[in-house]
Write an enzyme that holds these catalytic residues in place. Structure first.
Site, PDB file in Angstrom:
ATOM      1  N   SER A 205       0.838  -1.188   0.000  1.00  0.00           N
ATOM      2  CA  SER A 205       0.000   0.000   0.000  1.00  0.00           C
ATOM      3  C   SER A 205       0.878   1.243   0.000  1.00  0.00           C
ATOM      4  O   SER A 205       2.006   1.226   0.482  1.00  0.00           O
ATOM      5  CB  SER A 205      -0.880  -0.002   1.252  1.00  0.00           C
TER       6      SER A 205
ATOM      7  N   TYR B 295      -1.807  -0.317  10.293  1.00  0.00           N
ATOM      8  CA  TYR B 295      -1.910  -0.778   8.906  1.00  0.00           C
ATOM      9  C   TYR B 295      -0.672  -0.354   8.114  1.00  0.00           C
ATOM     10  O   TYR B 295      -0.093  -1.159   7.382  1.00  0.00           O
ATOM     11  CB  TYR B 295      -3.180  -0.208   8.275  1.00  0.00           C
TER      12      TYR B 295
END
Length: 188
Positions: free
Chosen positions: A144, A158
């Site tokens: 990501s 995350y």
């Protein structure tokens, strides 16, 4: 034109979203696709049926990629049906929830790290014998932008997990190059 005729591709987290789209496209180009589902088996079945309705070949494996025993069981199903694996796409992952660091509970931290980072370790290590059977296997780890920029507010766990995925991918490329296994990260 691309062709993945007779290639066996496993896409973790392919019940919905990006994983579903990846699985369907690989099938459209001739791959035998392993669909993976865990918490949303109805959607996993839809992905499987979509591929089969379009004339593709697919297998559904189910289980929690954060649990080694369940991963080993899924890999044994793949081995039974196909006896090898050409491409592994470690796509399973989720933010779980946004939460300020001072409010983040240990159980949530552990869950975020498990699904986004530890799962990739479990799946890759378990699938490695099947990948090694091929002359030119490939692993794609989904990461990501949060791995590079720290993510938005409330996404520190995350971002840390996806940063780990990026680093794991780089190290894995060095380690598995001797087996002619190509490793890439895809930042979505």
């Amino acid at each position: 034109m691309f062709s993945f005729e007779d290639k066996v591709v496993w896409v973790t987290g392919s019940s919905t979203g990006i994983g579903r789209a990846i699985a369907i496209v690989f099938a459209e180009y001739g791959a035998k696709v392993i669909i993976h589902g865990n918490s949303n088996l109805e959607e996993a079945e839809k992905t499987l049926n979509t591929i089969k309705e379009k004339g593709g070949e697919a297998l559904l494996v189910t289980g929690d990629v954060t649990q080694r025993e369940q991963v080993n069981h899924m890999v044994s199903e793949i081995k039974y049906h196909f006896d090898h694996l050409d491409i592994l796409i470690n796509n399973a992952g989720t933010m779980v929830k946004r939460c300020k660091i001072e409010e983040l509970e240990q159980k949530d931290w552990d869950k975020i790290i498990a699904i986004n980072l530890s799962s990739i370790f479990h799946v890759t290590q378990s699938a490695l014998p099947l990948l090694k059977k091929q002359d030119k296997a490939q692993i794609i780890n989904m990461t990501s932008l949060a791995a590079r920029n720290g993510g938005g507010k409330g996404a520190v766990a995350y971002a840390a997990a996806k940063g780990g995925v990026s680093t794991f991918t780089k190290g894995l490329a060095k380690e598995l190059g001797d087996y002619n296994i190509r490793i890439n990260g895809s930042c979505i």
